[in-house]
Scaffold this motif. Structure first.
Motif, PDB file in Angstrom:
ATOM      1  N   ALA A 137      39.047  31.516  42.473  1.00 48.25           N
ATOM      2  CA  ALA A 137      39.364  30.715  41.546  1.00 48.25           C
ATOM      3  C   ALA A 137      37.799  30.375  40.730  1.00 48.25           C
ATOM      4  N   THR A 138      36.845  30.661  41.173  1.00 48.16           N
ATOM      5  CA  THR A 138      35.561  30.223  40.449  1.00 48.16           C
ATOM      6  C   THR A 138      34.651  31.540  40.355  1.00 48.16           C
ATOM      7  N   GLY A 139      34.993  32.578  40.824  1.00 45.31           N
ATOM      8  CA  GLY A 139      33.975  33.565  40.719  1.00 45.31           C
ATOM      9  C   GLY A 139      34.089  34.508  39.578  1.00 45.31           C
ATOM     10  N   THR A 140      33.353  35.630  39.814  1.00 50.09           N
ATOM     11  CA  THR A 140      33.012  36.670  38.853  1.00 50.09           C
ATOM     12  C   THR A 140      33.929  37.753  39.143  1.00 50.09           C
ATOM     13  N   ARG A 177      38.043  29.343  51.828  1.00 50.38           N
ATOM     14  CA  ARG A 177      36.915  29.409  51.251  1.00 50.38           C
ATOM     15  C   ARG A 177      37.209  30.607  50.307  1.00 50.38           C
ATOM     16  N   ILE A 198      39.013  29.507  47.081  1.00 48.68           N
ATOM     17  CA  ILE A 198      38.366  28.818  46.396  1.00 48.68           C
ATOM     18  C   ILE A 198      37.259  29.550  45.418  1.00 48.68           C
ATOM     19  N   MET A 199      36.559  30.479  46.255  1.00 46.10           N
ATOM     20  CA  MET A 199      35.797  31.318  45.533  1.00 46.10           C
ATOM     21  C   MET A 199      36.256  32.214  44.503  1.00 46.10           C
ATOM     22  N   CYS A 257      36.122  38.199  47.788  1.00 42.86           N
ATOM     23  CA  CYS A 257      36.595  36.926  48.265  1.00 42.86           C
ATOM     24  C   CYS A 257      38.007  37.324  48.682  1.00 42.86           C
TER      25      CYS A 257
END
Length: 58
Positions: A35-38, A29, A32-33, A45
């Motif tokens: 790769a897509t987070g601020t 998790r 994944i976060m 993460c």
């Protein structure tokens, strides 16, 4: 007396496997976060990933 000891070992293995599973899911998790987070989310993460890896290692 022997039966209780064997059950405690089995229970210990079950608890350990659940801990490894949850730690692995936290690491996944976190990746994944990341790769897509601020940027601040990425730092948080990354902590999840390192903590999950540490829990699996223990």
């Amino acid at each position: 007396m022997e039966f209780v000891r064997e059950n405690n070992k089995i229970l210990g293995y079950i608890i350990s496997s659940v801990n490894i599973f949850i730690s692995g899911m936290a690491s996944i998790r976190g990746v994944i976060m990341i790769a897509t987070g601020t940027p601040i989310g990425i730092l948080a993460c990354a902590f999840l990933v390192v903590d999950g890896a540490n829990s699996i290692r223990s």
